[in-house]
Design a protein around this motif. Structure first.
Motif, short mmCIF file in Angstrom:
data_model
loop_
_atom_site.label_atom_id
_atom_site.label_comp_id
_atom_site.label_asym_id
_atom_site.label_seq_id
_atom_site.Cartn_x
_atom_site.Cartn_y
_atom_site.Cartn_z
N HIS A 82 0.84 -1.19 0.00
CA HIS A 82 0.00 0.00 0.00
C HIS A 82 0.87 1.25 0.00
O HIS A 82 2.07 1.22 0.34
N ALA A 83 0.24 2.34 -0.39
CA ALA A 83 0.89 3.66 -0.38
C ALA A 83 -0.20 4.71 -0.38
O ALA A 83 -1.34 4.46 -0.78
N MET A 84 0.15 5.90 0.07
CA MET A 84 -0.75 7.05 0.01
C MET A 84 -0.40 7.83 -1.23
O MET A 84 0.61 8.54 -1.29
N GLY A 85 -1.20 7.70 -2.25
CA GLY A 85 -0.96 8.39 -3.51
C GLY A 85 -1.47 9.82 -3.47
O GLY A 85 -1.95 10.32 -2.44
N PRO A 86 -1.41 10.51 -4.61
CA PRO A 86 -1.85 11.91 -4.66
C PRO A 86 -3.32 12.10 -4.29
O PRO A 86 -3.70 13.15 -3.78
N ALA A 138 2.24 -5.85 -8.38
CA ALA A 138 1.32 -4.96 -7.68
C ALA A 138 1.32 -3.57 -8.32
O ALA A 138 0.26 -2.96 -8.49
N ARG A 139 2.48 -3.09 -8.68
CA ARG A 139 2.55 -1.78 -9.33
C ARG A 139 1.88 -1.81 -10.69
O ARG A 139 1.17 -0.87 -11.07
N GLN A 140 2.09 -2.90 -11.43
CA GLN A 140 1.44 -3.03 -12.73
C GLN A 140 -0.07 -3.14 -12.58
O GLN A 140 -0.83 -2.53 -13.35
N GLY A 141 -0.52 -3.92 -11.59
CA GLY A 141 -1.96 -4.05 -11.39
C GLY A 141 -2.61 -2.73 -11.01
O GLY A 141 -3.69 -2.40 -11.51
N CYS A 142 -1.96 -1.96 -10.13
CA CYS A 142 -2.50 -0.64 -9.77
C CYS A 142 -2.52 0.29 -10.97
O CYS A 142 -3.50 1.01 -11.20
N GLN A 143 -1.44 0.29 -11.74
CA GLN A 143 -1.36 1.18 -12.89
C GLN A 143 -2.46 0.89 -13.90
O GLN A 143 -3.18 1.79 -14.34
N PRO A 157 -5.36 8.48 -20.05
CA PRO A 157 -4.47 7.89 -19.05
C PRO A 157 -3.36 8.82 -18.61
O PRO A 157 -2.77 8.62 -17.55
N ASP A 158 -3.09 9.85 -19.39
CA ASP A 158 -2.05 10.81 -19.01
C ASP A 158 -2.62 12.06 -18.36
O ASP A 158 -1.94 13.07 -18.25
N SER A 159 -3.91 12.00 -17.97
CA SER A 159 -4.51 13.18 -17.36
C SER A 159 -3.87 13.45 -16.02
O SER A 159 -3.38 12.57 -15.33
N ASP A 160 -3.90 14.71 -15.62
CA ASP A 160 -3.23 15.13 -14.39
C ASP A 160 -4.17 14.96 -13.21
O ASP A 160 -4.63 15.92 -12.61
N ASP A 161 -4.52 13.70 -12.91
CA ASP A 161 -5.40 13.44 -11.77
C ASP A 161 -4.75 12.55 -10.75
O ASP A 161 -5.41 12.04 -9.85
N GLY A 162 -3.45 12.31 -10.87
CA GLY A 162 -2.74 11.54 -9.86
C GLY A 162 -2.95 10.06 -9.93
O GLY A 162 -2.67 9.36 -8.97
N LEU A 168 2.96 7.14 -8.11
CA LEU A 168 2.72 6.51 -6.81
C LEU A 168 4.03 6.37 -6.04
O LEU A 168 5.06 6.04 -6.62
N PRO A 169 4.00 6.58 -4.73
CA PRO A 169 5.21 6.30 -3.93
C PRO A 169 5.48 4.81 -3.91
O PRO A 169 4.70 4.00 -4.39
N THR A 170 6.60 4.43 -3.35
CA THR A 170 6.95 3.02 -3.22
C THR A 170 5.93 2.31 -2.35
O THR A 170 5.56 2.79 -1.28
N LEU A 171 5.45 1.16 -2.83
CA LEU A 171 4.46 0.40 -2.07
C LEU A 171 5.11 -0.25 -0.86
O LEU A 171 6.14 -0.92 -0.98
N GLN A 172 4.50 -0.06 0.29
CA GLN A 172 5.01 -0.60 1.53
C GLN A 172 4.24 -1.85 1.91
O GLN A 172 3.03 -1.95 1.69
N VAL A 173 4.92 -2.82 2.50
CA VAL A 173 4.30 -4.06 2.93
C VAL A 173 3.71 -3.87 4.32
O VAL A 173 4.34 -3.28 5.20
N GLY A 174 2.49 -4.36 4.51
CA GLY A 174 1.85 -4.26 5.82
C GLY A 174 0.39 -4.63 5.71
O GLY A 174 -0.09 -5.10 4.68
N SER A 175 -0.34 -4.41 6.79
CA SER A 175 -1.77 -4.68 6.78
C SER A 175 -2.50 -3.55 6.05
O SER A 175 -1.93 -2.48 5.79
N LEU A 176 -3.74 -3.80 5.70
CA LEU A 176 -4.53 -2.82 4.97
C LEU A 176 -4.79 -1.61 5.86
O LEU A 176 -5.33 -1.74 6.97
N PRO A 177 -4.40 -0.39 5.43
CA PRO A 177 -4.61 0.80 6.28
C PRO A 177 -6.09 1.03 6.54
O PRO A 177 -6.95 0.67 5.73
N THR A 178 -6.37 1.65 7.67
CA THR A 178 -7.76 1.91 8.08
C THR A 178 -8.09 3.39 8.09
O THR A 178 -9.12 3.78 8.63
#
Length: 304
Positions: A82-86, A138-143, A157-162, A168-178
């Protein structure tokens, strides 16, 4: 004395569905499945000579209680990237069977003939090679998921909507954020036809509601149609629609002449005035004229 039976507790309404065209999401999921199968599974099949098939895609509000229950039964089910994207949370979880099957094919092993059972796989430690492949998948699936949603919302797909995966920042391993209350889950069910026996594996992508807002707004605008105010200001002649038909010709023929007709036969006719019918009732008479190679009606007269 027996106590009265307790009435079932009414289900709480999901605020993420209120006022949103969620009933149209299954139709969106079908189109998203076609896009992701073409962009995700077909390249795997060409590269590894495999037979992956994206069987189903579902798009629904995240059921966090169900995910927490899965994590209690299977530790791998609670392991997310997971990561906190724009625009908020982006998370992904891929079944290890899918990752290991692709890894075996990358290494030239006979994937699918001796795949370990899911229970045996959970006891196997994760290697560095598997971790790197998991990050890439995971990065490919999100993209691809974000790009597919953006295209369905009529955004490039190149629109400026983040939503581009490169942002996306680097995906971190952990439980699903709440920390996301308006989260949605896209589930991809992938089948490996080469596995013995065939298995359905899942790739889950969880997104903050901000990533789906353009799509939901687009669906809402299409579902509403023209506003009532826009229709009310139009005059009656514009709001009232009638079906207009023109009866150009009536020809009486003997039965024998009809039976003698064959391909290439010609029936001489003479176009007189046409009868104009409105909703099946003959109301007007009009002359038939030719204009730029097309037959047109002109000189309308009311029928007595």
């Amino acid at each position: 004395m027996t106590s009265p039976a307790l009435s079932p507790r009414p289900a709480a309404l999901d605020t993420r569905s209120l006022g949103r065209p969620v009933h149209l999401l299954p139709r969106v999921a079908v189109r998203l499945r076609e896009t992701l199968h073409r962009q995700l599974c077909l390249p795997w099949n060409r590269r590894y000579h495999a037979h992956y098939d994206l069987r189903e895609v579902t798009l629904q509000p995240l059921d966090r209680a169900a995910r927490e229950a899965e994590a209690l039964l299977d530790p791998d089910a609670g392991r997310w990237l997971h990561a906190m994207g724009p625009s908020g949370l982006v998370a992904c979880r891929i079944d290890r069977m899918l990752v290991n099957g692709l890894m075996a094919r990358r290494l030239g092993l006979a994937a699918g003939t001796a795949d370990p059972a899911p229970g045996d796989l959970s006891a196997t430690p994760i290697t560095a090679t598997e971790e790197r492949l998991l990050q890439a998948l995971a990065r490919q699936g999100c993209q691809l998921t974000l790009q597919g949603l953006a295209q369905l919302a009529q955004q490039g797909p190149d629109s400026d909507d983040g939503t581009a995966a490169s942002e996306l920042p680097t995906l971190q391993v952990g439980s699903l954020p709440t920390n996301s209350t308006d989260a949605w889950e896209i589930t991809l069910v992938v089948r490996d036809a080469d596995a013995q026996p065939e298995r359905d594996m899942s790739l889950r992508v969880v997104l903050d509601g901000a990533y789906l807002s353009p799509l939901l707004r687009q669906l809402a605008s299409l579902h509403r149609g023209p506003s009532r105010a826009a229709v009310a200001v139009q005059p009656l002649a514009r709001r009232l629609t009638l079906k207009l038909q023109a009866r150009l010709l009536e020809q009486e023929m003997e039965l024998g002449s009809v039976l003698d007709l064959a391909p290439g036969s010609l029936i001489p006719i003479h176009l007189a005035d046409a009868t104009v019918l409105v909703e099946g009732s003959a109301l007007m008479r009009a002359a038939v004229a030719e204009h730029h190679g097309k037959l047109c009606l002109t000189s309308f007269e009311d029928l007595e």
